[in-house]
Design a protein around this motif. Structure first.
Motif, PDB file in Angstrom:
ATOM      1  N   VAL A 216       0.840  -1.195   0.000  1.00  0.00           N
ATOM      2  CA  VAL A 216       0.000   0.000   0.000  1.00  0.00           C
ATOM      3  C   VAL A 216       0.880   1.250   0.000  1.00  0.00           C
ATOM      4  O   VAL A 216       1.823   1.366   0.789  1.00  0.00           O
ATOM      5  CB  VAL A 216      -0.941   0.017   1.217  1.00  0.00           C
ATOM      6  N   LYS A 264      -5.944  -1.106  -6.233  1.00  0.00           N
ATOM      7  CA  LYS A 264      -6.811  -1.362  -5.085  1.00  0.00           C
ATOM      8  C   LYS A 264      -6.857  -0.145  -4.157  1.00  0.00           C
ATOM      9  O   LYS A 264      -5.858   0.559  -3.992  1.00  0.00           O
ATOM     10  CB  LYS A 264      -6.306  -2.559  -4.277  1.00  0.00           C
ATOM     11  N   ARG A 266      -7.247   1.305  -0.322  1.00  0.00           N
ATOM     12  CA  ARG A 266      -7.206   1.030   1.117  1.00  0.00           C
ATOM     13  C   ARG A 266      -7.789   2.271   1.782  1.00  0.00           C
ATOM     14  O   ARG A 266      -7.107   3.259   1.990  1.00  0.00           O
ATOM     15  CB  ARG A 266      -5.781   0.753   1.584  1.00  0.00           C
ATOM     16  N   TYR A 269      -6.329   5.379   3.756  1.00  0.00           N
ATOM     17  CA  TYR A 269      -4.869   5.245   3.844  1.00  0.00           C
ATOM     18  C   TYR A 269      -4.183   5.479   2.501  1.00  0.00           C
ATOM     19  O   TYR A 269      -3.299   6.314   2.384  1.00  0.00           O
ATOM     20  CB  TYR A 269      -4.498   3.868   4.373  1.00  0.00           C
ATOM     21  N   TYR A 271      -3.425   3.551  -1.746  1.00  0.00           N
ATOM     22  CA  TYR A 271      -3.739   2.658  -2.857  1.00  0.00           C
ATOM     23  C   TYR A 271      -2.607   1.653  -3.055  1.00  0.00           C
ATOM     24  O   TYR A 271      -1.472   1.873  -2.634  1.00  0.00           O
ATOM     25  CB  TYR A 271      -3.941   3.456  -4.158  1.00  0.00           C
TER      26      TYR A 271
END
Length: 277
Positions: A216, A264, A266, A269, A271
């Motif tokens: 992430v 994706k 998150r 927070y 990506y």
């Protein structure tokens, strides 16, 4: 691995962890190690005078490409735990020490936890990885081959992970890997063997996510990588709204077409680019 390592020795004129167990890197076809040196199966020579537990725990190391007081390609093993990188002064000796005046006494830390090494900038003059400035105080997940620059090049290092017996680097993930290649120098993208046109901020975001693929990337890191020209806040992070970040992410997903789902979210927070399907 770059090649076999030999000539394990104590560097008496150097100090700290980095200057206690330096090893030179040689190509297998030209390197000739001392007959008395015992090589481990992973190619690491034991460190003379070093701590046996530390040597056994090493799964990564730094190659010093440029730094005062070091020879080219000296190798600094990284033990498990927290390692401090910084400038050595009287009464202060970091684990990996440098003499450059632009390097802070406490410049950066490298931590190992759950199979991942992370690099954190705690300095006044910054840390760059692969040409991009890290957000101060924000951990960066190191990947094999990452190029690290301290204080705008006063010290240049390369991070290397020692392969596990099965050949994987630090950790492996099951599944089918998408064939994506991002060439930052040429600003070119190839996806499953085909050229994909991605430019401007979209390319900057993709390159940022690609450098840490599988991990992430938080909002501060994205702002720093994509909008370095913006005014900075009190923490040194470019002033960018969440709406601007979301817009660029949305447009990148559209550009990737059927592969847009690889980016994706998150929530709250950042990506992640997940190439494992």
């Amino acid at each position: 691995m770059l090649g076999c390592m030999h000539d394990a020795r104590c560097c008496g004129s150097l100090s700290g962890l980095a200057r206690r167990g330096c090893i030179r890197v040689e190509r297998p076809e030209t390197g000739a190690r001392d007959a008395g040196a015992s090589m481990r199966q992973d190619g690491i020579a034991p460190i003379e005078g070093g701590d046996t537990h530390m040597e056994e725990a090493n799964r990564a190391y730094l190659i010093v490409k440029k730094a005062d007081g070091y020879q080219a390609d000296e190798v600094v093993p990284l033990p498990v735990g927290k390692v401090l990188l910084g400038r050595e002064t009287e009464g202060h000796q970091p684990d990996v020490s440098f003499s450059g005046k632009g390097i802070s006494r406490r410049h950066a830390t490298i931590d190992y936890e759950d199979g991942v090494y992370t690099l954190t900038d705690i300095s006044a003059n910054g840390v760059n990885v692969n040409g991009s400035r890290l957000a101060k105080g924000v951990p960066y997940d190191l990947r094999n081959g990452d190029h690290i620059s301290l204080a705008d090049g006063e010290a240049a290092l390369e991070f290397r992970a020692v392969p596990e017996p099965d050949g994987t680097i630090i950790r492996s993930e099951p599944g089918t890997k998408v064939d994506l290649c991002v060439d930052e120098r040429r600003r070119e993208v190839r996806l499953d063997g085909r050229s994909l046109k991605v430019s401007g901020k979209l390319f900057d975001l993709l390159a940022c996510l690609y450098r840490q693929r599988g991990h992430v990337v938080n909002h501060a890191q994205i702002k720093t990588a994509i909008w370095p020209e913006r005014p900075k806040d009190a923490k040194g992070v470019p002033e960018v709204s969440q709406q601007e970040i979301d817009s660029v992410v949305h447009r990148l997903r559209d550009q990737l077409g059927p592969y847009g789902h690889l980016v994706k979210t998150r929530r709250g927070y950042g990506y992640m680019l997940d190439l494992i399907q």
